[in-house]
Design an enzyme around this catalytic site. Structure first.
Site, PDB file in Angstrom:
ATOM      1  N   CYS A   1       0.823  -1.224   0.000  1.00 40.64           N
ATOM      2  CA  CYS A   1       0.000   0.000   0.000  1.00 40.64           C
ATOM      3  C   CYS A   1       0.856   1.273   0.000  1.00 40.64           C
ATOM      4  O   CYS A   1       1.961   1.290   0.536  1.00 40.64           O
ATOM      5  CB  CYS A   1      -0.879   0.041   1.240  1.00 40.64           C
ATOM      6  SG  CYS A   1      -1.838  -1.442   1.495  1.00 40.64           S
TER       7      CYS A   1
ATOM      8  N   ARG B   1       4.872   0.184  -6.081  1.00 41.70           N
ATOM      9  CA  ARG B   1       4.881  -0.606  -4.845  1.00 41.70           C
ATOM     10  C   ARG B   1       3.965  -1.825  -4.951  1.00 41.70           C
ATOM     11  O   ARG B   1       4.074  -2.738  -4.141  1.00 41.70           O
ATOM     12  CB  ARG B   1       4.409   0.273  -3.671  1.00 41.70           C
ATOM     13  CG  ARG B   1       5.345   1.406  -3.347  1.00 41.70           C
ATOM     14  CD  ARG B   1       4.710   2.372  -2.369  1.00 41.70           C
ATOM     15  NE  ARG B   1       4.507   1.773  -1.063  1.00 41.70           N
ATOM     16  CZ  ARG B   1       5.314   1.940  -0.026  1.00 41.70           C
ATOM     17  NH1 ARG B   1       6.393   2.681  -0.152  1.00 41.70           N
ATOM     18  NH2 ARG B   1       5.054   1.375   1.125  1.00 41.70           N
TER      19      ARG B   1
ATOM     20  N   TRP C   1      -3.107  -2.692  -1.357  1.00 39.33           N
ATOM     21  CA  TRP C   1      -2.700  -4.065  -1.688  1.00 39.33           C
ATOM     22  C   TRP C   1      -3.443  -4.928  -0.687  1.00 39.33           C
ATOM     23  O   TRP C   1      -3.101  -4.944   0.502  1.00 39.33           O
ATOM     24  CB  TRP C   1      -1.184  -4.184  -1.554  1.00 39.33           C
ATOM     25  CG  TRP C   1      -0.596  -5.462  -2.034  1.00 39.33           C
ATOM     26  CD1 TRP C   1      -0.265  -5.776  -3.321  1.00 39.33           C
ATOM     27  CD2 TRP C   1      -0.235  -6.601  -1.239  1.00 39.33           C
ATOM     28  NE1 TRP C   1       0.276  -7.034  -3.369  1.00 39.33           N
ATOM     29  CE2 TRP C   1       0.306  -7.564  -2.113  1.00 39.33           C
ATOM     30  CE3 TRP C   1      -0.311  -6.900   0.130  1.00 39.33           C
ATOM     31  CZ2 TRP C   1       0.770  -8.804  -1.675  1.00 39.33           C
ATOM     32  CZ3 TRP C   1       0.145  -8.131   0.567  1.00 39.33           C
ATOM     33  CH2 TRP C   1       0.679  -9.071  -0.340  1.00 39.33           C
TER      34      TRP C   1
ATOM     35  N   ASN D   1      -1.695   2.102   5.966  1.00 36.90           N
ATOM     36  CA  ASN D   1      -0.814   1.009   5.525  1.00 36.90           C
ATOM     37  C   ASN D   1      -0.505   0.158   6.748  1.00 36.90           C
ATOM     38  O   ASN D   1      -0.312   0.695   7.838  1.00 36.90           O
ATOM     39  CB  ASN D   1       0.525   1.547   5.005  1.00 36.90           C
ATOM     40  CG  ASN D   1       0.399   2.215   3.664  1.00 36.90           C
ATOM     41  OD1 ASN D   1      -0.678   2.243   3.087  1.00 36.90           O
ATOM     42  ND2 ASN D   1       1.500   2.756   3.175  1.00 36.90           N
ATOM     43  N   GLY D   2      -0.402  -1.161   6.550  1.00 40.76           N
ATOM     44  CA  GLY D   2      -0.066  -2.039   7.678  1.00 40.76           C
ATOM     45  C   GLY D   2      -1.233  -2.942   8.015  1.00 40.76           C
ATOM     46  O   GLY D   2      -2.193  -3.061   7.236  1.00 40.76           O
TER      47      GLY D   2
ATOM     48  N   GLU E   1      18.095 -17.104  -8.299  1.00 37.41           N
ATOM     49  CA  GLU E   1      17.646 -15.743  -8.597  1.00 37.41           C
ATOM     50  C   GLU E   1      17.053 -15.680 -10.012  1.00 37.41           C
ATOM     51  O   GLU E   1      16.032 -15.028 -10.240  1.00 37.41           O
ATOM     52  CB  GLU E   1      18.829 -14.775  -8.428  1.00 37.41           C
ATOM     53  CG  GLU E   1      18.629 -13.366  -8.957  1.00 37.41           C
ATOM     54  CD  GLU E   1      17.484 -12.601  -8.310  1.00 37.41           C
ATOM     55  OE1 GLU E   1      16.874 -13.085  -7.345  1.00 37.41           O
ATOM     56  OE2 GLU E   1      17.171 -11.506  -8.818  1.00 37.41           O
TER      57      GLU E   1
ATOM     58  N   LYS F   1      13.259 -14.564 -10.928  1.00 33.56           N
ATOM     59  CA  LYS F   1      12.916 -13.495 -11.884  1.00 33.56           C
ATOM     60  C   LYS F   1      11.892 -14.000 -12.888  1.00 33.56           C
ATOM     61  O   LYS F   1      10.915 -13.327 -13.171  1.00 33.56           O
ATOM     62  CB  LYS F   1      14.157 -13.022 -12.664  1.00 33.56           C
ATOM     63  CG  LYS F   1      15.141 -12.161 -11.958  1.00 33.56           C
ATOM     64  CD  LYS F   1      14.690 -10.759 -11.639  1.00 33.56           C
ATOM     65  CE  LYS F   1      14.015 -10.691 -10.301  1.00 33.56           C
ATOM     66  NZ  LYS F   1      14.792 -10.558  -9.138  1.00 33.56           N
TER      67      LYS F   1
ATOM     68  N   GLU G   1       8.353 -14.579 -11.253  1.00 33.38           N
ATOM     69  CA  GLU G   1       7.604 -13.430 -10.735  1.00 33.38           C
ATOM     70  C   GLU G   1       7.080 -12.502 -11.818  1.00 33.38           C
ATOM     71  O   GLU G   1       6.027 -11.898 -11.641  1.00 33.38           O
ATOM     72  CB  GLU G   1       8.390 -12.665  -9.662  1.00 33.38           C
ATOM     73  CG  GLU G   1       9.604 -11.945 -10.134  1.00 33.38           C
ATOM     74  CD  GLU G   1      10.368 -11.291  -8.998  1.00 33.38           C
ATOM     75  OE1 GLU G   1       9.772 -10.932  -7.984  1.00 33.38           O
ATOM     76  OE2 GLU G   1      11.594 -11.147  -9.132  1.00 33.38           O
TER      77      GLU G   1
ATOM     78  N   HIS H   1      18.881 -35.991  -7.352  1.00 34.37           N
ATOM     79  CA  HIS H   1      18.197 -36.400  -6.123  1.00 34.37           C
ATOM     80  C   HIS H   1      16.695 -36.114  -6.179  1.00 34.37           C
ATOM     81  O   HIS H   1      16.039 -36.101  -5.145  1.00 34.37           O
ATOM     82  CB  HIS H   1      18.827 -35.700  -4.911  1.00 34.37           C
ATOM     83  CG  HIS H   1      20.265 -36.071  -4.710  1.00 34.37           C
ATOM     84  ND1 HIS H   1      20.661 -37.326  -4.326  1.00 34.37           N
ATOM     85  CD2 HIS H   1      21.401 -35.351  -4.877  1.00 34.37           C
ATOM     86  CE1 HIS H   1      21.991 -37.363  -4.254  1.00 34.37           C
ATOM     87  NE2 HIS H   1      22.459 -36.180  -4.588  1.00 34.37           N
TER      88      HIS H   1
ATOM     89  N   LYS I   1       6.405  -4.086  -4.166  1.00 34.39           N
ATOM     90  CA  LYS I   1       7.829  -3.745  -4.175  1.00 34.39           C
ATOM     91  C   LYS I   1       8.403  -3.785  -2.772  1.00 34.39           C
ATOM     92  O   LYS I   1       9.517  -4.236  -2.554  1.00 34.39           O
ATOM     93  CB  LYS I   1       8.011  -2.345  -4.772  1.00 34.39           C
ATOM     94  CG  LYS I   1       9.459  -1.899  -4.872  1.00 34.39           C
ATOM     95  CD  LYS I   1      10.197  -2.713  -5.899  1.00 34.39           C
ATOM     96  CE  LYS I   1      11.679  -2.430  -5.956  1.00 34.39           C
ATOM     97  NZ  LYS I   1      12.404  -3.537  -6.612  1.00 34.39           N
TER      98      LYS I   1
END
Ligand code: F6R
Length: 607
Positions: free
Chosen positions: A2, A27, A73, A99-100, A480, A484, A487, A503, A602
Site C-alpha cells: 500500500c 509498490r 494491496w 498502511n499495515g 535468482e 525473476k 515473478e 536427487h 515492491k
C-alpha cells in the site's frame, strides 16, 4: 505494498494526489482511492484497477487544497471499491488511509459495533476512523492519539476531519511515513517517490511519532504529546531517476543501468594504494573487524540470494564462516546469537517487515547488525548499527535487478576488506580489485547481446516449466534467475544446484522442461557437463549461459548465451544479467505487466 500521500497547499489537491499515487504504483496495488475536501465537504472516490481508472472517475473541476490518497494491496477483505481506502467514520466526517495490519481489529470492531458504530467494509483499517470518531471532542490530534493507543499491529496512517480544513494528521508504527516540506505546501507520504517532484526536503517519522501538518508548518510529537524536534533531510536523488528515460519498462531500464550502478556501489570505497576496501558506514574499528569470527546474513527474496553469494565469498575469500538465513524464518526460531558474530540485514527497500523484525530480534539479543540497503533513510538503514548503502538509485520495477548486483558488489568489497586484514597479500588484493573493477565493462558486453537473448526468450516463452541449474557461487544465481522468471512471466521455474538434480528434480526432465545451466569455466565445469548430458539423454532442452567461445558447451546445448571470461569468483555479477534479460523478454512476449506483476509488491511491509 500500500501507498499513502496527503497534501495541504495551494495546488489542486486532486492533481497532486493522483500524480503521487501514480508514482507509488510501483509498490504494487489492486485498488486506489482519494478524499478531497472541497466546498465544505469530502469527495471520496475509490476504484479497483489502475490509477488511470481512478483518474477517469475524478471530476476534472474538483477543486480543493487538501486531501489524502491511497493505493491498496489487499490483505483483509477482497479487492473492490468499498474496501479501497480512504475509510470513514459513521458520519463521513473523518477520512483515513492506512498502511499495515491492525491485528486486534476483530475485537475492536465488535466493541465499536456494540456501541452503535456502523461499518461499511471488510477491512481491518476501518476501525481507525471509528475509533477516532469515538474519541473526538474537538481536537483531531488528541483523538488520533487516543485511538492509536488501542491498536495492536502496524500502521502508517494519515487522516483528515471535515471540521479541520487544511490540516492532516499522520502517524507511524512499523509502516513508513515521511513529511515533505515544500514552499507553502506540505505532504505526508509513505515514500519520498510520491512527493519528489514537489520537494526534496523531508522528515522521516519514527515508530510512535505523530505529525500534524498544514500548508505552512508541521509539528511532531509522540503518542503522549511530547514534542519531538526532527531533523529536515534532503533527498539525494533526482526526479529523472524515477522516469523511464526512453525505455519501455522500468525493469529494462534498471537492467541496463547496471554498469553504472555497480560502479556506484564501488565508488570511493576502493583504496588502490593499500589494495583494500574502505566502507565508512560500518561504525567498526579495525580491531572490531579483526575480532569477527562468524558472519550471519538475513534477508528475503532476491536480497537473500545476494546474501547467499555474499556468504560464499566471505567463506571462500575471507575464510570466515558465514551462514545466510531467510529473515522470516530466523525471527521465529529463537536464534542463538554467538559472540564475535557480525550480522547483516540485506534489503533493497530497507522496509521489508520480515527482515526488519529479524534484525530487531537479533539486536534485542545483543547482536551487532549492519544494514545493506538501497533506500536512504529507510527503517532498516536507520535502525541498524551501521551499514553500507548500495547507491543503486531508485529501483521502481517490482522485480529487483540492479539492487542484486549492487548488494553482491558490496559483499565483494567487504570480503576484500576482511581478507586484506587477514591472509590476502597486497598483490592478491590488487588482482581482486582489477577483476572487480572490470565488471561494469563486462556487464556492458552482455547487454550488447540483448537482441539475441530476446530471440531466445521468444523461442522459449511458451514452455510452462523451467529448471535453472548452477553450482558453487553460481547456485544462488540460478535461484535468482528462476525467481525473476516466475515473478514477472508467471512461468513456473525452480533454481537448483545442478548436482542436486539427480536427487529428485531429474524426474521432471522431458522435452517440455527446458533446463538453463550456468556453466562458467571453473573447477566444477566438468561436473556440470555431466549433468547436462544427463538432461540431454532424457530429451531435455538445454540453454547454457557459458563463457564465450566454449565449443564443448555449444555442442551439448540447444542454445547458448555467452558471457565474457572472468576470474572464477566474479561470475555471479555477470551470469545474472542474461537471466534478468531472459525473464524480462519472456514476460514482454507473454504480454505481462512487467513492472507491476500480479500479487506482488515492491516493498513488503507486512509479515
Ligand atoms: C524479487 C523481489 C523480492 C525482494 C524481497 C526483499 O525480485 O523483488 O523477492 O527481493 O521482497 O525485498 P527487500 O530487498 O526490499 O528487502
Amino acid at each position: 505494498m500500500c501507498g499513502i500521500i496527503g497534501y495541504c497547499g495551494p495546488k489542486p489537491a486532486a492533481a497532486v494526489i493522483l500524480e503521487g499515487l501514480k508514482r507509488l504504483e510501483y509498490r504494487g496495488y489492486d485498488s486506489a482511492g482519494l478524499c478531497i475536501y472541497s466546498d465544505g465537504r469530502f469527495h471520496i472516490i475509490k476504484r479497483t484497477g489502475k490509477i488511470r481508472d481512478l483518474r477517469n472517475s475524478v471530476p476534472p473541476l474538483l477543486k480543493g487544497d487538501f486531501g489524502i490518497g491511497h493505493t491498496r494491496w489487499a490483505t483483509h477483505g477482497e479487492v473492490n471499491n468499498v474496501n479501497a481506502h480512504p475509510h470513514t467514520d459513521c458520519d463521513d466526517r473523518i477520512a483515513v488511509v492506512h498502511n499495515g495490519i491492525i491485528e486486534n481489529y476483530v475485537s475492536l470492531k465488535e466493541k465499536l459495533k456494540s456501541e452503535g458504530h456502523v461499518f461499511q467494509t471488510e477491512t481491518d483499517s476501518e476501525v481507525i476512523p471509528h475509533l477516532i470518531e469515538k474519541y473526538y471532542s474537538g481536537d483531531l490530534e488528541e483523538a488520533v492519539k487516543e485511538a492509536l493507543a488501542l491498536l495492536k499491529g502496524t500502521y502508517g496512517i494519515v487522516c483528515m476531519h471535515i471540521d479541520h480544513p487544511g490540516k492532516l494528521v499522520g502517524a507511524r508504527n512499523g509502516s513508513p511515513l515521511v513529511v515533505g516540506i515544500g514552499n507553502g505546501e506540505s505532504f505526508l507520504a509513505s515514500d519520498v517517490t510520491a512527493i519528489i517532484s514537489h520537494t526534496k526536503q523531508v522528515v522521516y517519522l519514527e515508530d510512535g511519532e505523530v505529525a500534524n501538518i498544514d500548508a505552512d508548518d508541521f509539528r511532531t510529537t509522540d503518542l503522549r504529546d511530547q514534542v519531538i524536534e526532527k531533523k529536515v533531510e534532503l533527498v539525494s536523488w533526482e526526479l529523472e531517476e524515477i522516469e523511464k528515460d526512453g525505455f519501455v519498462h522500468f525493469m529494462e531500464k534498471e537492467i541496463f543501468e547496471q554498469p553504472e550502478s555497480v560502479k556506484r556501489a564501488m565508488g570511493g570505497r576502493i583504496e588502490p594504494d593499500l589494495a583494500t576496501a574502505h566502507l565508512g558506514g560500518l561504525n567498526m574499528s579495525n580491531k572490531d573487524l579483526l575480532n569477527i569470527e562468524r558472519v550471519r546474513i538475513v534477508a528475503a527474496g532476491t536480497s537473500f540470494y545476494a546474501g547467499m553469494v555474499g556468504a560464499y565469498l566471505l567463506e571462500s575469500i575471507a575464510r570466515i564462516p558465514c551462514t545466510v538465513e531467510i529473515s522470516s524464518e530466523l525471527r521465529y526460531r529463537n536464534p542463538v546469537v554467538e559472540r564475535n558474530t557480525l550480522h547483516f540485514a540485506v534489503s533493497q527497500s530497507g522496509e521489508t517487515a520480515d527482515t526488519l523484525y529479524a534484525m530487531r530480534e537479533l539486536q534485542r539479543k545483543g547482536a551487532t547488525v549492519l544494514g545493506i540497503c538501497n533506500v536512504v533513510g529507510s527503517t532498516i538503514a536507520r535502525e541498524s548499527d551501521g551499514g553500507v548503502y548500495i547507491h543503486s538509485g531508485p529501483e521502481i520495477a517490482v522485480a529487483s535487478t540492479k539492487a542484486f548486483t549492487s548488494q553482491v558488489t558490496v559483499f565483494y568489497l567487504f570480503s576484500l576488506l576482511l581478507s586484506r586484514m587477514r591472509h590476502m597479500s597486497y598483490e592478491e588484493g590488487v588482482d581482486f580489485i582489477q577483476n572487480l573493477q572490470s565488471v561494469p565493462v563486462k556487464i556492458e558486453q552482455i547487454l550488447m547481446n540483448n537482441q539475441a537473448i530476446r530471440n531466445m526468450a521468444v523461442k522459449y516463452s511458451h514452455f510452462k516449466d523451467f529448471l535453472f541449474l548452477g553450482r558453487g557461487i553460481n547456485y544462488p544465481v540460478a535461484m535468482e534467475g528462476a525467481l525473476k522468471l516466475k515473478e514477472i512471466s508467471y512461468i513456473h521455474a525452480e533454481g537448483y544446484s545442478a548436482a542436486e538434480m539427480k536427487h529428485g528434480p531429474i524426474a521432471l526432465i522431458n522435452e517440455e522442461t527446458p533446463c538453463l545451466f550456468l556453466v562458467p569455466d571453473d573447477g566444477l565445469k566438468e561436473k556440470i557437463i555431466s549433468n547436462m548430458r544427463e538432461v540431454k539423454s532424457r530429451k531435455g532442452k538445454i540453454i547454457a549461459v557459458a563463457v564465450e567461445g566454449d565449443s564443448e558447451i555449444t555442442e551439448i546445448s540447444d542454445d547458448v548465451i555467452e558471457v565474457p571470461r572472468m576470474k572464477e569468483c566474479f561470475y555471479p555479477l555477470v551470469m545474472v544479467v542474461p537471466l534478468q534479460l531472459f525473464a524480462y523478454h519472456c514476460a514482454v512476449e507473454l504480454g505481462r505487466d512487467v513492472d507491476q506483476p500480479r500479487n506482488l509488491a515492491k516493498s513488503v511491509t507486512v509479515e
